[in-house]
Motif scaffolding. Structure first.
Motif, short mmCIF file in Angstrom:
data_model
loop_
_atom_site.label_atom_id
_atom_site.label_comp_id
_atom_site.label_asym_id
_atom_site.label_seq_id
_atom_site.Cartn_x
_atom_site.Cartn_y
_atom_site.Cartn_z
N SER A 1 0.84 -1.19 0.00
CA SER A 1 0.00 0.00 0.00
C SER A 1 0.87 1.23 0.00
CB SER A 1 -0.91 0.01 1.23
OG SER A 1 -1.72 -1.14 1.24
N PRO A 2 0.52 2.26 -0.77
CA PRO A 2 1.36 3.43 -0.88
C PRO A 2 1.33 4.27 0.36
CG PRO A 2 -0.67 3.71 -2.11
CD PRO A 2 -0.67 2.34 -1.61
N ALA A 3 2.43 4.35 1.01
CA ALA A 3 2.64 5.25 2.14
C ALA A 3 4.12 5.31 2.38
CB ALA A 3 1.89 4.78 3.37
N SER A 4 4.54 6.21 3.16
CA SER A 4 5.97 6.45 3.32
C SER A 4 6.60 5.43 4.26
CB SER A 4 6.20 7.86 3.88
OG SER A 4 7.55 8.05 4.16
N PRO A 5 7.55 4.61 3.80
CA PRO A 5 8.22 3.69 4.69
C PRO A 5 8.99 4.40 5.77
CG PRO A 5 8.63 3.12 2.39
CD PRO A 5 8.00 4.45 2.40
N ASP B 1 -3.91 -2.06 4.66
CA ASP B 1 -2.60 -2.52 5.14
C ASP B 1 -2.70 -3.92 5.72
OD1 ASP B 1 -1.58 -0.08 4.42
OD2 ASP B 1 -1.88 0.79 6.40
N ARG C 1 8.00 -2.10 3.63
CA ARG C 1 6.90 -1.55 4.40
C ARG C 1 7.33 -1.15 5.82
NH1 ARG C 1 3.26 -4.97 5.74
NH2 ARG C 1 1.45 -3.58 5.72
N THR D 1 13.57 4.03 3.78
CA THR D 1 13.88 3.72 2.38
C THR D 1 15.31 3.22 2.20
OG1 THR D 1 12.30 5.40 1.67
CG2 THR D 1 13.90 4.65 0.04
N PHE E 1 7.33 0.38 -5.60
CA PHE E 1 6.89 0.68 -4.23
C PHE E 1 7.29 2.10 -3.82
CE2 PHE E 1 7.19 0.74 0.34
CZ PHE E 1 6.07 0.03 0.73
N THR F 1 4.79 5.18 -3.08
CA THR F 1 4.88 5.79 -1.75
C THR F 1 5.02 7.30 -1.84
OG1 THR F 1 5.86 3.80 -0.80
CG2 THR F 1 6.27 5.87 0.35
N ARG F 2 5.93 7.76 -2.67
CA ARG F 2 6.12 9.20 -2.81
C ARG F 2 4.91 9.88 -3.43
NH1 ARG F 2 12.50 9.33 -4.83
NH2 ARG F 2 13.37 8.56 -2.83
N THR G 1 2.38 10.24 -0.79
CA THR G 1 2.76 11.31 0.13
C THR G 1 2.43 12.67 -0.45
OG1 THR G 1 4.55 9.93 1.02
CG2 THR G 1 4.67 12.31 1.43
#
Length: 439
Positions: free
Chosen positions: A17-21, A35, A128, A132, A176, A180-181, A184
């Protein structure tokens, strides 16, 4: 020891799922429904690949002395992975479980290279849970170990064994990180939009409050304040004549009492619906202006009323605005002009209604040298704008309040005046829908 295992085909990968690691948005303790679904998918994929690799090893190397170690490590891997899915815990606990799983997996791969492709779910889990840079470093190490395992399994050199694992890992990581970016950036945009919407709503509320305060101040000025001003003048006159002319003083007192009674009615009407009392109970504008003229004809000032055109039923807002205009204009005439007569003229046309308020007083003062504006602040050498174009904090709003009320209805206010020869105030309001001019 070399085993003649055929390497299994890698399963298709799907990014998390796209989100900031780096932000910990995928921390087990802060997971959303999507998630949790992704975590369950990764755990299931890992256990299935682990079971497949273990079954293959048992079928082909059931008599190997390494079987107990591989069986035990496989059970540990499965238990730790499933336990992490059942009880996510904190972000730190998730990283600890990942470290345990990776360590056990490395040992298993060194013992049996066919377990190498269990790394695919581990790659997504690392992306996840870790920042990064740390995730990329771990993914690189996992991909390198998979390449080494594939080369051990191959009978000869095969470029796919060397290129396929890094390419799969690079694609999974790149997709990924990109998603993610992008997520964000979208979240930042949503936050900005929400903040802007709240600021706009707050601004609109402030503007609405200010507009309502200005409207109420005009209503109070044109009703209660003017009545109190007239009462004050009458009481002062009665006080001066109390000893010399008691009858005239009593007349002033009775007139002041009448104004006070009318002001009380105005106050009650103002509290009820802000409509002028003279327009209550269905009275038309012409009748209200005639009543106003009769009431204001006193103390040396005679006010006449005349109506022209058909007896048109005017909208309540238009009638109220013109009556307030007449009240404000007559109050200014009585206080400032020294006039002996004044005239109210109501003209109703098909698409316009106009009210003229004329007097024979001293008119507006001449402008100062270089003055170029009329009492309303427009280009015309009729009067001194410093005296008449802005509210007086001690006396009231005057002409600016009248003009503001008319402009809300798309109307205009014009003044013609010659010093010493009186003045004519003309208020015009269109009866067809019109867009009010900008203030």
């Amino acid at each position: 020891m070399r085993h003649p295992d055929d390497h299994p085909q890698p399963p298709s990968t799907s990014p998390g799922s796209p989100a900031s690691p780096a932000s910990g948005a995928f921390a087990p303790g802060a997971q959303t429904r999507d998630d949790r679904l992704l975590s369950a998918l990764l755990t299931t994929a890992f256990v299935v690949l682990l079971a497949g690799a273990l079954l293959r090893y048992v079928l082909k190397h059931g008599d190997s002395d390494r079987l107990p170690w591989i069986l035990g490590l496989s059970v540990v891997l499965a238990v730790v992975q499933v336990a992490g899915q059942a009880r996510p815990g904190s972000r730190r606990a998730g990283r600890v479980r990942l470290a345990v799983v990776v360590a056990c997996w490395v040992v298993v791969v060194l013992l049996a290279p066919s377990f190498a492709w269990c790394a695919v779910p581990l790659i997504h889990t690392a992306l996840r849970l870790l920042p990064t840079r740390s995730a990329v470093a771990l993914v690189t190490a996992l991909a390198t170990l998979v390449v080494l395992a594939e080369l051990r399994l191959a009978d000869g050199f095969d470029p796919n064994h060397l290129l396929l694992p890094p390419v799969v890992a690079a694609l999974a990581t790149g997709v990924f990180v990109y998603l993610t970016r992008e997520a964000t950036r979208r979240q930042h945009l949503i936050d900005d939009l929400v903040r802007t919407r709240r600021e706009l709503a707050a601004t609109e509320r402030r503007e609405g409050t200010l507009a309502e305060r200005q409207r109420l101040s005009r209503e109070i000025h044109d009703s209660l304040a003017q009545g109190l001003s007239s009462q004050n003048m009458l009481l002062q006159a009665a006080d001066r004549q109390w000893d010399t002319d008691p009858e005239a003083a009593r007349t002033h007192l009775r007139t002041a009492a009448s104004i006070a009674a009318h002001g009380l009615t105005e106050a009650r009407r103002l509290v009820h619906d802000l409509a002028p009392a003279d327009l209550a109970e269905g009275a038309g504008l012409a009748q209200a202006l005639a009543t106003l003229a009769a009431r204001e004809s006193r103390d040396g000032l005679t006010v006449r009323f005349h109506a022209e055109g058909p007896d048109t039923h005017l909208p309540d807002q238009v009638a109220s605005a013109l009556l307030r205009t007449a009240q404000g204009a007559l109050a200014n005439i009585r206080e400032h002009s020294g006039a002996r007569t004044a005239a109210l003229t109501l003209t109703c046309l098909d698409d316009t209604v106009a009210l003229d308020v004329a007097d024979d007083g001293r008119g507006f003062p001449a402008p100062e040298p270089g003055g170029t504006r009329d009492p309303l602040g427009d280009p015309d050498p009729l009067g001194d704008p410093d005296l008449l174009s802005r509210p007086d904090p001690l006396r009231g709003h005057g002409l600016p309040a009248i003009r503001a009320r008319l402009r809300q209805l798309g109307g205009t206010l014009a003044i013609e005046s010659t010093p010493g020869e009186g003045a004519v105030l003309t208020a015009t309001i269109p009866l067809t829908p019109a867009t009010p001019p900008a203030p």
